[in-house]
Structures are given as structure tokens and as C-alpha cells.
Scaffold this motif. Structure first.
Motif, PDB file in Angstrom:
ATOM      1  N   GLY A 179       0.835  -1.196   0.000  1.00  0.00           N
ATOM      2  CA  GLY A 179       0.000   0.000   0.000  1.00  0.00           C
ATOM      3  C   GLY A 179       0.866   1.240   0.000  1.00  0.00           C
TER       4      GLY A 179
ATOM      5  N   ASP B  24      -1.837   5.091   3.178  1.00  0.00           N
ATOM      6  CA  ASP B  24      -2.548   3.897   3.651  1.00  0.00           C
ATOM      7  C   ASP B  24      -1.901   3.349   4.915  1.00  0.00           C
ATOM      8  OD1 ASP B  24      -4.247   4.029   1.454  1.00  0.00           O
ATOM      9  OD2 ASP B  24      -3.028   2.643   0.271  1.00  0.00           O
ATOM     10  N   TYR B  25      -0.572   3.330   4.937  1.00  0.00           N
ATOM     11  CA  TYR B  25       0.147   2.829   6.102  1.00  0.00           C
ATOM     12  C   TYR B  25      -0.106   3.727   7.315  1.00  0.00           C
ATOM     13  CZ  TYR B  25       3.856   1.285   9.183  1.00  0.00           C
ATOM     14  OH  TYR B  25       4.553   0.833  10.273  1.00  0.00           O
TER      15      TYR B  25
ATOM     16  N   GLU C  97      -2.747   5.568   7.877  1.00  0.00           N
ATOM     17  CA  GLU C  97      -4.120   5.313   8.316  1.00  0.00           C
ATOM     18  C   GLU C  97      -4.195   4.014   9.112  1.00  0.00           C
ATOM     19  OE1 GLU C  97      -6.486   5.338   4.783  1.00  0.00           O
ATOM     20  OE2 GLU C  97      -6.299   7.509   4.533  1.00  0.00           O
ATOM     21  N   CYS C  98      -3.468   3.002   8.656  1.00  0.00           N
ATOM     22  CA  CYS C  98      -3.449   1.716   9.351  1.00  0.00           C
ATOM     23  C   CYS C  98      -2.856   1.870  10.748  1.00  0.00           C
ATOM     24  CB  CYS C  98      -2.655   0.704   8.535  1.00  0.00           C
ATOM     25  SG  CYS C  98      -2.642  -0.951   9.224  1.00  0.00           S
TER      26      CYS C  98
ATOM     27  N   GLU D   1      -6.992  -6.944   3.237  1.00  0.00           N
ATOM     28  CA  GLU D   1      -6.456  -5.615   3.515  1.00  0.00           C
ATOM     29  C   GLU D   1      -6.070  -4.904   2.222  1.00  0.00           C
ATOM     30  OE1 GLU D   1      -6.157  -3.813   6.376  1.00  0.00           O
ATOM     31  OE2 GLU D   1      -7.317  -5.381   7.325  1.00  0.00           O
ATOM     32  N   LYS D   2      -5.480  -5.657   1.298  1.00  0.00           N
ATOM     33  CA  LYS D   2      -5.089  -5.078   0.013  1.00  0.00           C
ATOM     34  C   LYS D   2      -6.321  -4.576  -0.731  1.00  0.00           C
ATOM     35  CE  LYS D   2      -3.014  -6.228  -4.428  1.00  0.00           C
ATOM     36  NZ  LYS D   2      -2.447  -7.292  -5.252  1.00  0.00           N
TER      37      LYS D   2
ATOM     38  N   ARG E 209      -7.646  -1.412   0.963  1.00  0.00           N
ATOM     39  CA  ARG E 209      -6.827  -0.234   0.669  1.00  0.00           C
ATOM     40  C   ARG E 209      -7.044   0.239  -0.763  1.00  0.00           C
ATOM     41  NH1 ARG E 209      -3.177  -3.204   3.671  1.00  0.00           N
ATOM     42  NH2 ARG E 209      -2.158  -3.988   1.811  1.00  0.00           N
TER      43      ARG E 209
ATOM     44  N   LYS F 129     -10.308   2.045  -0.967  1.00  0.00           N
ATOM     45  CA  LYS F 129     -10.213   3.400  -0.405  1.00  0.00           C
ATOM     46  C   LYS F 129      -9.503   4.333  -1.368  1.00  0.00           C
ATOM     47  CE  LYS F 129     -10.208   2.306   4.528  1.00  0.00           C
ATOM     48  NZ  LYS F 129      -9.417   2.381   5.774  1.00  0.00           N
ATOM     49  N   LYS F 130      -8.452   3.823  -2.013  1.00  0.00           N
ATOM     50  CA  LYS F 130      -7.687   4.646  -2.947  1.00  0.00           C
ATOM     51  C   LYS F 130      -8.562   5.041  -4.136  1.00  0.00           C
ATOM     52  CE  LYS F 130      -3.349   4.707  -5.521  1.00  0.00           C
ATOM     53  NZ  LYS F 130      -2.126   3.962  -5.826  1.00  0.00           N
TER      54      LYS F 130
END
Length: 94
Positions: free
Chosen positions: A25, A29-30, A32-33, A63-64, A67, A70-71
Motif C-alpha cells: 500500500g 494507507d500505512y 491510516e493503518c 487488507e489489500k 486499501r 479506499k484509494k
């Protein structure tokens, strides 16, 4: 951050003490995680720590997809905002 989001989709996260995690990601994204994990840590009552994103293959794939969804949603909203701003400019010109 904008630049790294545009050119990366895979990160190696160095956590210290020789621990390197593989994260699929962008940097956003990271981040946010990390925020989600911290809020989960604070809300837990001292029980088991929350699972690490992408720890199991099934979770990794989920998770991928999350993400990427979301993107795509962010990109769609950015395009919509640009379109609305152009419309606003046209209306102001009248």
C-alpha cells in the motif's frame, strides 16, 4: 507524501531491533493503518493486541482490497471535487 503515494504501492517498514515488515500500500494507507491500530490499542481493555494488518494470507488479501477500494474512492472524490470547482467557477463568471 503526495509524491510517495503516486510512485509507491509497496513499503518495507523498519520497526527497529532488526524487525522489517512488508506492507502493500501507499504511505498514506500505512499511516491510516497505524492510526487505526493505535485507536484499537487504546480502546482494548488490556486483552490480546489487535492483529497486524496482512499477518495472514487471507487478511493480507482482504487488507489489500480494502486499501485499493479506499484509494479508488479518494480518486473518484478528487475528480468530483475538481468538476464541482469548475462548475463553481463558471457560475461565478456569470
Amino acid at each position: 507524501r503526495f509524491f510517495t503515494d503516486k510512485v509507491t504501492d509497496h513499503l518495507f517498514v523498519f520497526e527497529g531491533n532488526g524487525i522489517v515488515k512488508d506492507y502493500l500500500g501507499s504511505l498514506t494507507d500505512y499511516a491510516e493503518c497505524l492510526v487505526e491500530n493505535e485507536s484499537a490499542d487504546q480502546s482494548s481493555d488490556g486483552g490480546a493486541p489487535p492483529p497486524v494488518a496482512g499477518a495472514a494470507k487471507g487478511n493480507y488479501k482482504q487488507e489489500k482490497e480494502k486499501r485499493l477500494g479506499k484509494k479508488k474512492e479518494r480518486q473518484k472524490l478528487q475528480k468530483e471535487i475538481q468538476s464541482l470547482e469548475k462548475t463553481m467557477d463558471k457560475l461565478r463568471a456569470k
